[in-house]
Design a protein around this motif. Structure first.
Motif, PDB file in Angstrom:
ATOM      1  N   GLU A 173      -3.714 -46.319 -12.443  1.00  0.00           N
ATOM      2  CA  GLU A 173      -2.839 -46.758 -13.527  1.00  0.00           C
ATOM      3  C   GLU A 173      -1.467 -46.086 -13.486  1.00  0.00           C
ATOM      4  O   GLU A 173      -0.493 -46.650 -14.000  1.00  0.00           O
ATOM      5  N   THR A 174      -1.383 -44.888 -12.917  1.00  0.00           N
ATOM      6  CA  THR A 174      -0.137 -44.121 -12.988  1.00  0.00           C
ATOM      7  C   THR A 174       0.668 -44.132 -11.689  1.00  0.00           C
ATOM      8  O   THR A 174       1.714 -43.487 -11.611  1.00  0.00           O
ATOM      9  N   ARG A 175       0.201 -44.838 -10.686  1.00  0.00           N
ATOM     10  CA  ARG A 175       0.926 -44.866  -9.409  1.00  0.00           C
ATOM     11  C   ARG A 175       2.347 -45.387  -9.618  1.00  0.00           C
ATOM     12  O   ARG A 175       2.578 -46.365 -10.329  1.00  0.00           O
ATOM     13  N   GLY A 176       3.306 -44.688  -9.018  1.00  0.00           N
ATOM     14  CA  GLY A 176       4.697 -45.081  -9.137  1.00  0.00           C
ATOM     15  C   GLY A 176       5.390 -44.574 -10.386  1.00  0.00           C
ATOM     16  O   GLY A 176       6.577 -44.842 -10.580  1.00  0.00           O
ATOM     17  N   SER A 177       4.667 -43.831 -11.222  1.00  0.00           N
ATOM     18  CA  SER A 177       5.234 -43.356 -12.488  1.00  0.00           C
ATOM     19  C   SER A 177       5.942 -42.012 -12.356  1.00  0.00           C
ATOM     20  O   SER A 177       6.632 -41.578 -13.280  1.00  0.00           O
ATOM     21  N   GLY A 178       5.709 -41.314 -11.228  1.00  0.00           N
ATOM     22  CA  GLY A 178       6.201 -39.946 -11.089  1.00  0.00           C
ATOM     23  C   GLY A 178       5.206 -38.912 -11.542  1.00  0.00           C
ATOM     24  O   GLY A 178       5.416 -37.705 -11.375  1.00  0.00           O
ATOM     25  N   VAL A 179       4.092 -39.358 -12.136  1.00  0.00           N
ATOM     26  CA  VAL A 179       3.031 -38.460 -12.607  1.00  0.00           C
ATOM     27  C   VAL A 179       1.876 -38.505 -11.618  1.00  0.00           C
ATOM     28  O   VAL A 179       1.426 -39.594 -11.225  1.00  0.00           O
ATOM     29  N   ARG A 180       1.404 -37.339 -11.223  1.00  0.00           N
ATOM     30  CA  ARG A 180       0.310 -37.263 -10.262  1.00  0.00           C
ATOM     31  C   ARG A 180      -1.025 -37.036 -10.974  1.00  0.00           C
ATOM     32  O   ARG A 180      -1.090 -36.286 -11.950  1.00  0.00           O
ATOM     33  N   VAL A 181      -2.057 -37.686 -10.466  1.00  0.00           N
ATOM     34  CA  VAL A 181      -3.409 -37.549 -11.024  1.00  0.00           C
ATOM     35  C   VAL A 181      -4.366 -37.305  -9.866  1.00  0.00           C
ATOM     36  O   VAL A 181      -4.314 -38.014  -8.849  1.00  0.00           O
ATOM     37  N   LEU A 182      -5.242 -36.314 -10.025  1.00  0.00           N
ATOM     38  CA  LEU A 182      -6.151 -35.943  -8.939  1.00  0.00           C
ATOM     39  C   LEU A 182      -7.472 -35.453  -9.497  1.00  0.00           C
ATOM     40  O   LEU A 182      -7.508 -34.702 -10.483  1.00  0.00           O
ATOM     41  N   ALA A 183      -8.560 -35.860  -8.862  1.00  0.00           N
ATOM     42  CA  ALA A 183      -9.885 -35.295  -9.127  1.00  0.00           C
ATOM     43  C   ALA A 183     -10.239 -34.347  -7.986  1.00  0.00           C
ATOM     44  O   ALA A 183     -10.219 -34.745  -6.821  1.00  0.00           O
ATOM     45  N   LEU A 184     -10.544 -33.114  -8.325  1.00  0.00           N
ATOM     46  CA  LEU A 184     -10.983 -32.114  -7.354  1.00  0.00           C
ATOM     47  C   LEU A 184     -12.504 -32.017  -7.427  1.00  0.00           C
ATOM     48  O   LEU A 184     -13.067 -31.806  -8.508  1.00  0.00           O
ATOM     49  N   CYS A 185     -13.156 -32.165  -6.284  1.00  0.00           N
ATOM     50  CA  CYS A 185     -14.624 -32.170  -6.243  1.00  0.00           C
ATOM     51  C   CYS A 185     -15.134 -31.004  -5.408  1.00  0.00           C
ATOM     52  O   CYS A 185     -15.327 -31.141  -4.187  1.00  0.00           O
ATOM     53  N   PRO A 186     -15.361 -29.842  -6.026  1.00  0.00           N
ATOM     54  CA  PRO A 186     -15.921 -28.711  -5.277  1.00  0.00           C
ATOM     55  C   PRO A 186     -17.417 -28.893  -5.079  1.00  0.00           C
ATOM     56  O   PRO A 186     -18.100 -29.581  -5.848  1.00  0.00           O
ATOM     57  N   GLY A 187     -17.927 -28.237  -4.041  1.00  0.00           N
ATOM     58  CA  GLY A 187     -19.360 -28.056  -3.919  1.00  0.00           C
ATOM     59  C   GLY A 187     -19.750 -26.761  -4.612  1.00  0.00           C
ATOM     60  O   GLY A 187     -19.051 -26.294  -5.525  1.00  0.00           O
ATOM     61  N   ALA A 188     -20.855 -26.167  -4.193  1.00  0.00           N
ATOM     62  CA  ALA A 188     -21.296 -24.909  -4.799  1.00  0.00           C
ATOM     63  C   ALA A 188     -20.221 -23.841  -4.615  1.00  0.00           C
ATOM     64  O   ALA A 188     -19.709 -23.644  -3.508  1.00  0.00           O
ATOM     65  N   THR A 189     -19.878 -23.174  -5.704  1.00  0.00           N
ATOM     66  CA  THR A 189     -18.796 -22.190  -5.713  1.00  0.00           C
ATOM     67  C   THR A 189     -19.268 -20.934  -6.430  1.00  0.00           C
ATOM     68  O   THR A 189     -20.039 -21.008  -7.391  1.00  0.00           O
ATOM     69  N   GLU A 190     -18.800 -19.787  -5.953  1.00  0.00           N
ATOM     70  CA  GLU A 190     -19.218 -18.503  -6.547  1.00  0.00           C
ATOM     71  C   GLU A 190     -18.532 -18.301  -7.891  1.00  0.00           C
ATOM     72  O   GLU A 190     -17.490 -17.662  -8.003  1.00  0.00           O
ATOM     73  N   THR A 191     -19.133 -18.883  -8.935  1.00  0.00           N
ATOM     74  CA  THR A 191     -18.623 -18.750 -10.295  1.00  0.00           C
ATOM     75  C   THR A 191     -19.782 -18.429 -11.233  1.00  0.00           C
ATOM     76  O   THR A 191     -20.933 -18.281 -10.797  1.00  0.00           O
ATOM     77  N   ARG A 192     -19.485 -18.388 -12.532  1.00  0.00           N
ATOM     78  CA  ARG A 192     -20.523 -18.133 -13.529  1.00  0.00           C
ATOM     79  C   ARG A 192     -21.378 -19.379 -13.797  1.00  0.00           C
ATOM     80  O   ARG A 192     -22.286 -19.335 -14.624  1.00  0.00           O
ATOM     81  N   PHE A 193     -21.105 -20.465 -13.083  1.00  0.00           N
ATOM     82  CA  PHE A 193     -21.857 -21.706 -13.273  1.00  0.00           C
ATOM     83  C   PHE A 193     -23.358 -21.469 -13.153  1.00  0.00           C
ATOM     84  O   PHE A 193     -24.154 -21.921 -13.985  1.00  0.00           O
ATOM     85  N   PHE A 194     -23.757 -20.746 -12.108  1.00  0.00           N
ATOM     86  CA  PHE A 194     -25.181 -20.550 -11.855  1.00  0.00           C
ATOM     87  C   PHE A 194     -25.797 -19.612 -12.898  1.00  0.00           C
ATOM     88  O   PHE A 194     -26.951 -19.777 -13.298  1.00  0.00           O
ATOM     89  N   GLU A 195     -25.020 -18.651 -13.339  1.00  0.00           N
ATOM     90  CA  GLU A 195     -25.485 -17.751 -14.398  1.00  0.00           C
ATOM     91  C   GLU A 195     -25.770 -18.531 -15.675  1.00  0.00           C
ATOM     92  O   GLU A 195     -26.771 -18.297 -16.359  1.00  0.00           O
ATOM     93  N   VAL A 196     -24.896 -19.487 -16.010  1.00  0.00           N
ATOM     94  CA  VAL A 196     -25.064 -20.268 -17.229  1.00  0.00           C
ATOM     95  C   VAL A 196     -26.305 -21.152 -17.152  1.00  0.00           C
ATOM     96  O   VAL A 196     -27.018 -21.330 -18.145  1.00  0.00           O
ATOM     97  N   THR A 197     -26.601 -21.711 -15.966  1.00  0.00           N
ATOM     98  CA  THR A 197     -27.797 -22.552 -15.848  1.00  0.00           C
ATOM     99  C   THR A 197     -29.078 -21.744 -15.986  1.00  0.00           C
ATOM    100  O   THR A 197     -30.128 -22.292 -16.332  1.00  0.00           O
TER     101      THR A 197
END
Length: 265
Positions: A173-197
């Motif tokens: 929807e925003t192509r050509g508007s000057g605004v950039r949109v991106l989805a970043l898809c990490p795999g398993a990462t050393e964060t507190r994510f696993f602690e929370v689960t």
């Protein structure tokens, strides 16, 4: 590219990938609005950033984005302070690791609100200003979990599939508007994510938050879109799921996130 002197909002900034986004943006001279629940961690990070980058503007806003009204309240505060938001990094999120029937329904509702509802609400409130100015961008953190259903992580995988689909549609929807949109898809990462689960799984091949944030910012700089997967192995896995029958895909996904057996004392 996000420019020196502009302002970025980073959610989930008190640790992990969000903290690394804050550090790497600060190194570019980007002023920050840091959002998380943990005020102590946020203030500690702020002190470190201001020591390292003396001219940097850093605003701390504590909020629980698993509460439905939080996004509206935050944007009201931003408006009141006169801050112009040039970049939104929707990083906050959490996952659970149980059979769905064993989940706490209230926790499931918080997970969906944080991972999806507040992400959409913040984007809806901040994106129009970027479009009006013809610059800026939104970077939403999804996950490689977005590419397939995952038994025992049903809600988390579904929420990240939503983030990926929503973000890619916004990119269109925003192509050509000057605004950039991106989805970043990490795999398993050393964060507190696993602690929370509360479960230990995917113990091998985890990436560092520094690496993941760097991948996201470089892809954002380049105008890459609509999504990027961090790491060659993760990209191969995410693309490989397309060629598996749905049943086989889910069996493989469940095996991949199987909790490690605890050893008897």
């Amino acid at each position: 590219m996000i420019e020196t002197g502009s302002t970025a909002v980073v959610t989930g900034a008190s640790s992990g990938i969000g903290e690394q986004f804050a550090r790497q943006l600060a190194a570019r001279g980007v002023n920050l609005v840091l959002i998380a629940r943990n005020e102590v961690r946020l203030q500690s990070l702020t002190d470190q950033l201001k020591t390292a980058h003396r001219d940097l503007g850093v605003t701390v806003m504590t909020a629980d984005l698993s509460v439905p009204t939080a996004a509206a309240e935050l944007t009201e505060k931003l408006t009141a302070t006169g801050v112009t938001v040039d970049m939104l990094v929707n990083n906050a999120g959490f996952g659970s690791h149980n059979l769905f029937v064993d989940e706490d329904p209230d926790n499931v509702a918080r997970e969906i609100q944080l991972n999806c509802g507040s992400l959409v609400a913040l984007t809806a409130r901040l994106l129009p200003g970027m479009l009006a100015r013809g610059r800026g961008g939104v970077l939403n953190v999804a996950s490689t979990a977005a590419f397939q259903p995952i038994p025992t992580m049903a809600v988390y995988a579904a929420s990240k599939a939503f983030v990926l689909s929503f973000t890619e549609a916004l990119w269109g929807e925003t192509r050509g508007s000057g605004v950039r949109v991106l989805a970043l898809c990490p795999g398993a990462t050393e964060t507190r994510f696993f602690e929370v689960t509360g479960k230990e799984f995917m113990t091998h091949g985890r990436q560092t938050p520094e690496l993941v944030a760097g991948v996201g910012l470089r892809a954002f700089d380049s105008g890459h879109g609509p999504s990027v997967v961090s790491g060659l192995a993760n990209r191969m896995l995410a693309n490989g799921y397309r060629f598996l029958p749905r049943g086989a895909m889910m069996r493989f996904a469940r095996t991949n996130v199987r909790a490690a057996r605890t050893q008897p004392a």
